[in-house]
Motif scaffolding. Structure first.
Motif, PDB file in Angstrom:
ATOM      1  N   PRO A 106      -0.179   2.559   4.157  1.00  0.00           N
ATOM      2  CA  PRO A 106      -0.667   1.425   4.958  1.00  0.00           C
ATOM      3  C   PRO A 106      -1.376   1.919   6.223  1.00  0.00           C
ATOM      4  O   PRO A 106      -0.903   2.835   6.882  1.00  0.00           O
ATOM      5  N   VAL A 107      -2.526   1.329   6.513  1.00  0.00           N
ATOM      6  CA  VAL A 107      -3.351   1.775   7.629  1.00  0.00           C
ATOM      7  C   VAL A 107      -2.833   1.140   8.929  1.00  0.00           C
ATOM      8  O   VAL A 107      -2.236   0.063   8.902  1.00  0.00           O
ATOM      9  N   SER A 108      -3.046   1.813  10.041  1.00  0.00           N
ATOM     10  CA  SER A 108      -2.582   1.216  11.297  1.00  0.00           C
ATOM     11  C   SER A 108      -3.716   0.427  11.955  1.00  0.00           C
ATOM     12  O   SER A 108      -4.884   0.756  11.802  1.00  0.00           O
ATOM     13  N   ILE A 109      -3.344  -0.633  12.637  1.00  0.00           N
ATOM     14  CA  ILE A 109      -4.323  -1.421  13.393  1.00  0.00           C
ATOM     15  C   ILE A 109      -3.812  -1.508  14.830  1.00  0.00           C
ATOM     16  O   ILE A 109      -2.972  -2.338  15.151  1.00  0.00           O
ATOM     17  N   PHE A 127       0.812  -1.214   0.000  1.00  0.00           N
ATOM     18  CA  PHE A 127       0.000   0.000   0.000  1.00  0.00           C
ATOM     19  C   PHE A 127       0.850   1.270   0.000  1.00  0.00           C
ATOM     20  O   PHE A 127       1.925   1.305   0.603  1.00  0.00           O
ATOM     21  N   LEU A 158       0.778  -2.875  14.484  1.00  0.00           N
ATOM     22  CA  LEU A 158       0.897  -2.743  13.042  1.00  0.00           C
ATOM     23  C   LEU A 158       0.737  -1.298  12.553  1.00  0.00           C
ATOM     24  O   LEU A 158      -0.335  -0.713  12.693  1.00  0.00           O
ATOM     25  N   ASN A 159       1.811  -0.776  12.003  1.00  0.00           N
ATOM     26  CA  ASN A 159       1.836   0.564  11.401  1.00  0.00           C
ATOM     27  C   ASN A 159       1.529   1.706  12.356  1.00  0.00           C
ATOM     28  O   ASN A 159       1.434   2.850  11.940  1.00  0.00           O
TER      29      ASN A 159
END
Lengths: 251, 442, 482
Positions: free
Chosen positions: A87-90, A84, A142-143
């Motif tokens: 990139p999106v964070s989770i 991506f 994540l991210n």
């Protein structure tokens, strides 16, 4: 491996892709270049199956199967990977846990057993070493609070773990300094085999110094207006896109 | 003691009949008033048993000796009240003395817009369609509101017609003169800002003596499409003056309503500020600074009801409490199922200066829509020790450093005040309150 | 991420309400209804001393005068308290078991299905388990090992017989018998529960655990737990709850009292998975629980809860921070789906100087459920330097549910520092797409994101509970997609 035929796609009623034709064979690296708003990222999203975009016409054939109707996870199961641009964070989900879930879901779809914990850890160690990733990094959410470089490196790390047949790198070079760029490109090159293919989407030529493409396509206003070898990228770097615009108009 | 509120209630109900006789019984509002007094009769004065009044008791301010209708009309001269109005700006002024309109102190208008009296609004036939459309339409059927409705007779009426931007602010000034030893007032205001219109309002309740006064005020505000209202409430009253100030706002699409409440004094102050959003792309803001001492009590009770998508609300209340003063913040954000894309923010920050001061804060979110960004924050605490140390290390003595920090804490709400003279005035009041003299403006 | 390696090994394919089976064993049940005679009968059945009977009767008389509270943000049909059987005991020939082999094999099988096979626990986890099925305590494992350290871990009934002085001293000291409607009811009719006593200076070497289960239909469960940690002692206590699927609502009104004396620490973790009712909102457990802990000087009580079950939950595990320097903590995940309603939170009452409290609450609402956080932080004027930090986050899934936050903050001390934050959000489309692109389907993606959202609290649970809790979150969310 990937064949795109006359692909038209819209977002919120506006047509972005206006008839894309593209064919990628195993082992090849293709680059798609083009100015802002030409539809590069849309193309990446549409191949990955993002439902925000509506495909009006055309087909996407992957490994001899028409995947146009498949959901994004089903496409991923077939071996399509999208790195991506943003990139999106989770929050709260560690990189490790995320990759583990991803790998086992893909394996499950292929009727394989889950990867054993020890194999998983072994592979992670191997691949993180390959990309110069610190083990501590794998325990972070994540991210979340990742720098631009960390996000991109994380994407390539996931790619290394998942070993896709087709990797689409959407603006992987944006926001990277030259050292980070080299590390990422190095990683991509090490992962190249005769069986997989890479589609590099970029704004600038500089990434292509490190990931050398077999074919370069120029995307303008939703259409591929020119294809050529790596020299085309150099020409674009020198002269911009204007000459192509005129060419297109005249054609 | 328990008897006081009962006695006052009885007195109010029996006075109602006298009041009604005074009014024209043929009047359409008779039924409305009659219904209202019934509600008050049933509910009585609110007690701490009610969740909405959990932290505020009216008992200490209720007194059966209240005079409900001032005995004699007292006249005031401009000099008596000058310091209580923002006199250095050009404005319309609607002035009431002991609840009675004072024509010689007021400057009203009917030119580009209406800034005049509730009594003429209610009684003149030409206003009837507007009265039917707006009057008492959004006031809840709660006891204090109903009590006000039952006795509603006078107050300010402001109506800004379509696409008119009021050329100057309107000040609503309520004075009590102490001509009666104990007085209860029930002012009723109505503000209508029509489509695309704009107006600024400054409202103040001020007692001029140390006699007891209880004001139970209700203001209804309507903003039509694209309308804009800035409303500033200044509450800096004497030690024996108490105020229940209820403001109900209904907003249509794309309107913007900002209400500021500066509470610096009075015995007991209860602010009910409720917004009902009835359209998309509405902005509702409410900001408050409360700085009180002694045994003063200020209760902010807010509600924003988001009923449509794409709206915003902002609440920012700061409080500094000294001595035995108590503060209450009871803020409620309600987001309906269809109100997607709502942005609602609620912030309540408090500093307790003395060990006997109390703050009770209850910031509530009730959310039924999933695609929203709603948050609230509440802090209670001391000043930032690091900032304090930093200032002291630059040679500022501790006392001044503390005052400066408090000043800065309260002052940031002021940034969005649009009337410079008002801003200056309030800044000065805050500085006075905190005991810091500034040769400059922050 | 202490659990990463653990997580690697875990994956699940459970559907429906996993624990919804019914154990067919004869039970010894009292007639329905409640009056002084029933209270006496319960006390007599348990062979209790006179003082205990009197205590119960006083509680009953208080309860009679009380009204069922209705201030919480839940709607339910109030139970008919005269139509409940207040005592039900698995009918075994012997009142107690000397060893696990004597336990009804079918019962053991039940526990195996629950994943808490006693033997296995004994061998592997080293957890001592007290099982309260319906109303009576069935077996306590590991008693001997604990006794060597002077730790008492037994049923409350046994404690009343064997350690009356301790029970007399502490029972009702934290939750008075007429504290509230449900606590009073419990005080009158409690049938069993767990009792735990940790002597001075002893660190309990293993997690102590109680599993509660409602089995019989038409019964209420009223267990009572009392944990006493003497000076400088430590104990970690786990509580698990399950109930079979039934059409009618079952009532659970428990009382838990914790006493942490000077320098002691009690960690109390709950994974609550009472039957939540079916998809139409039929059946399910009414969970009306009073939990409170008292901290003396330098003591610490930490409540951790994962609430996924019950049709209606009404529960506020609280800490009374009486001693100077004492610490209270509350970590909670409350997940509601379908027609569940939860009104839960905590109370932190700061009375001593330099007391600290932390509240982390994660609410997840799906389906048509309503999920409310309700909390009180109170700093008394004599409590110098009270500190509190509260964070309440809500996650909404779909547009038919609600998430609500009702914090009450009362400070009367200028040295108090209190911070409260709350946010409400939803799972982003972009997060789902990102997971999808990595081959993770929507349901799994949601489970993953919800787990991440809850991580701060999951991390506070003992390892074996954390895994089970994650599993529960996943199961509870099934069918909420779309």
């Amino acid at each position: 491996m990937l064949q795109i035929k006359n692909l038209h796609a819209t977002v919120e009623g506006e047509e972005i892709l206006k008839g894309i034709n593209l064919s990628i064979k195993p082992g090849e690296v293709h680059a798609i270049m083009g100015p802002n708003g030409s539809g590069k990222s849309t193309l990446a999203s549409v191949i990955a199956g993002n439902e925000d975009y509506e495909v009006q016409e055309g087909d996407i054939i992957f490994d001899k199967a028409n995947i146009s109707e498949l959901s994004p996870d089903e496409r991923a199961h077939k071996g399509i990977f999208l790195s991506f641009q943003y990139p999106v964070s989770i929050p709260g989900v560690s990189v490790t846990n995320f990759i583990k879930t991803s790998i086992n879901q893909i394996r499950k779809s292929r009727g394989l057993e889950e990867m054993s914990a020890s194999d998983m850890l072994k592979t992670m160690r191997e691949k993180s070493k390959l990309l110069g990733i610190d083990r501590k990094f794998l325990s972070r959410s994540l991210n979340e609070n990742f720098s631009g470089g960390e996000k991109k490196r994380n994407e390539i790390f996931q790619m290394a773990m998942l070993e896709p047949k087709l990797a689409i790198l959407d603006e992987t070079d944006s926001g990277l300094d030259i050292d980070a760029l080299k590390t990422v490109a190095n990683g991509v090159n090490k992962l190249r085999t005769e069986d997989n293919a890479t589609l590099v989407i970029t704004h600038y030529q500089r990434l292509l110094d490190y990931i050398v493409p077999d074919v370069v396509h120029v995307l303008l206003d939703g259409k591929i207006v020119k294809s050529g070898d790596k020299d085309l990228a150099l020409k674009l770097e020198r002269e911009g896109y204007d000459w192509l615009k005129t060419e297109t108009v005249n054609a | 003691m328990a008897q006081t509120d009962q006695d006052l209630k009885e007195k109010l109900i029996s006075s109602f009949f006298a009041f009604e006789e005074q009014m024209d019984l043929e009047n359409d509002h008779h039924q409305m008033r009659d219904d209202a007094i019934k509600i008050f009769e049933e509910k009585g004065f609110p007690t701490k048993k009610l969740e909405e009044w959990k932290y505020t008791s009216l008992r200490p301010v209720l007194n059966s000796d209240f005079n409900l209708f001032p005995k004699e009309e007292k006249s005031l001269e401009y000099n008596d009240i000058k310091k209580y109005c923002i006199h250095d700006i050009d404005s319309y002024q609607i002035v009431f003395i002991d609840g009675v309109y004072s024509s010689h102190l007021s400057t009203t208008t009917h030119d580009k817009f209406d800034a005049c009296l509730m009594s003429s609004f209610l009684n003149r036939p030409k206003y009837k369609p507007l009265v039917d459309k707006y009057f008492n339409q959004i006031t809840p059927k709660e006891s204090m509101d109903a009590l006000n409705t039952a006795f509603s007779k006078e107050g300010a009426y402001i109506r800004v017609p379509k696409e008119v931007a009021a050329e100057k602010p309107v000040q609503i000034l309520n004075f009590s003169t102490g001509s009666d030893e104990k007085l209860m007032l029930q002012p009723r205001n109505l503000i209508i800002v029509e489509e695309g219109a704009e107006v600024e309002v400054i409202e103040r309740h001020q007692s001029l003596t140390e006699n007891e006064v209880l004001t139970n005020s209700v203001t209804e505000i309507f903003l039509e499409k694209n309308a804009k209202l800035d409303h500033y409430k200044i509450q800096n009253d004497k030690q024996k003056a108490s105020l229940i100030d209820s403001t109900y706002v209904k907003q249509a699409e794309s309107s913007d309503c900002e209400i500021y409440t500066f509470s610096f004094g009075g015995k007991l102050t209860r602010n009910n500020l409720h917004y009902f959003q009835d359209g998309e792309y509405i902005n509702s803001s409410m900001k408050g600074v409360t700085i009180i001492e002694d045994k003063q009590h200020v209760d902010h009770n807010t509600l924003v009801h988001h009923t449509q998508p794409n709206c915003e609300s902002h609440q920012d209340y700061k409080g500094i409490f000294a001595d035995r003063s108590t503060g209450v913040f009871n803020g409620r954000v309600l987001v309906d199922k269809i109100a997607q894309k709502t942005n609602a923010f609620q912030s309540n920050n408090n500093i307790l200066i003395d060990d006997k001061a109390t703050i009770n804060s209850k910031p509530q979110l009730e959310i039924f829509a999933d695609d929203v960004a709603c948050s609230h924050g509440c802090t209670i605490g001391e000043l930032d020790e690091e900032a304090l140390f930093y200032m002291r290390s630059r040679g500022i003595p501790e006392k001044e450093a503390r005052a400066l920090l408090m000043y800065a804490f309260a002052n940031n709400v002021l940034n969005s005040v649009n009337i410079p003279e008002l801003k200056r005035r309030i800044t000065k009041q805050i500085a006075n309150k905190i005991g810091v003299s500034l040769g400059f403006e922050l | 991420m202490a659990y990463t390696e653990q997580e690697l090994e875990k994956e699940l394919e459970h559907k429906e309400y996993e624990y919804g089976f019914y154990t067919d064993i004869e039970s010894d049940k009292l007639p329905k209804g409640l009056n002084e005679d029933i209270v006496r009968a319960i006390s007599k059945k348990k062979n209790e001393p006179e003082w205990m009977t009197e205590w119960r009767l006083e509680a009953y008389r208080g309860w009679e005068k009380m009204q069922e509270p209705d201030w919480s943000n839940v709607n339910y049909e109030k139970p008919d308290y005269q139509n409940i059987s207040y005592y039900s005991s698995p009918n075994s020939s012997k009142p107690k078991y000397d060893s696990i082999d004597e336990v009804d094999p079918e019962l053991l099988d039940t526990f195996n299905k629950l994943g808490i096979s006693l033997e296995e626990q004994k061998k592997l986890a080293g957890v001592a388990v007290d099982v309260v099925m319906d109303s009576t305590s069935v077996a306590t494992t590991f008693k001997k090992n604990l006794a060597e350290k002077g730790i008492i871990f037994c049923s409350i009934s046994e404690a009343i017989q064997e350690y009356p002085e301790l029970v007399k001293k502490y029972m009702g000291s934290v939750v008075p018998k007429n504290d509230n409607f449900f606590a009073a009811l419990n005080s009158a009719v409690f049938s069993d529960g767990s009792f735990c006593y940790i002597p001075k200076g002893v660190k309990c070497p293993m997690e102590l655990s109680t599993y509660f289960r409602i089995n019989e239909s038409g019964t209420g469960q009223f267990e009572r737990t009392l944990v006493i940690a003497e000076d400088s002692s430590y104990v970690s206590y786990l509580e698990g709850c399950t109930a079979p699927m039934r059409d009618e609502n079952q009532l659970h009104a428990a009382v838990v009292e914790l006493v942490a004396l000077d320098n002691a620490e009690i960690k109390y973790s709950t994974v609550q998975n009472w039957f939540p009712g079916d998809k139409e909102g039929k059946g399910g457990v009414f969970n009306f629980v009073t939990k409170r802990g008292l901290c003396e000087k330098n003591a610490k009580i930490s409540w951790t809860q994962v609430e996924t079950g019950s049709a209606v939950t009404w529960k506020y595990p609280s800490c009374v921070l009486k001693g100077d320097n004492s610490i209270g903590e509350f970590y909670s995940i409350a997940l509601t789906n379908n027609y569940q309603q939860a009104d839960t939170g905590t109370k932190m009452i700061h009375l001593g100087n330099d007391t600290k409290s932390t509240i982390i609450s994660k609410g997840i609402s799906a389906g048509r459920s309503q999920n409310s956080y309700r909390g009180l932080v109170k700093a008394n004027s004599r409590a110098k330097n009270a500190r509190n930090f509260s964070q309440c986050d809500s996650l909404l899934m779909g547009n038919k549910c609600g998430a609500h936050t009702f914090p009450y903050i009362e400070a009367s001390s200028n040295s108090a520092q209190i911070e409260h934050e709350a946010t409400t959000s939803k799972i982003g489309e972009d997060q789902i797409f990102y997971c999808n692109q990595r081959g993770i389907d929507e349901e799994k993606a949601i489970a993953l994101i919800v787990n991440g959202f809850s991580k701060e609290v999951l991390n506070k649970l003992p390892m074996e509970f954390a895994v089970e809790a994650q599993k529960l979150l996943e199961i509870s969310l099934e069918g909420s997609v779309g």
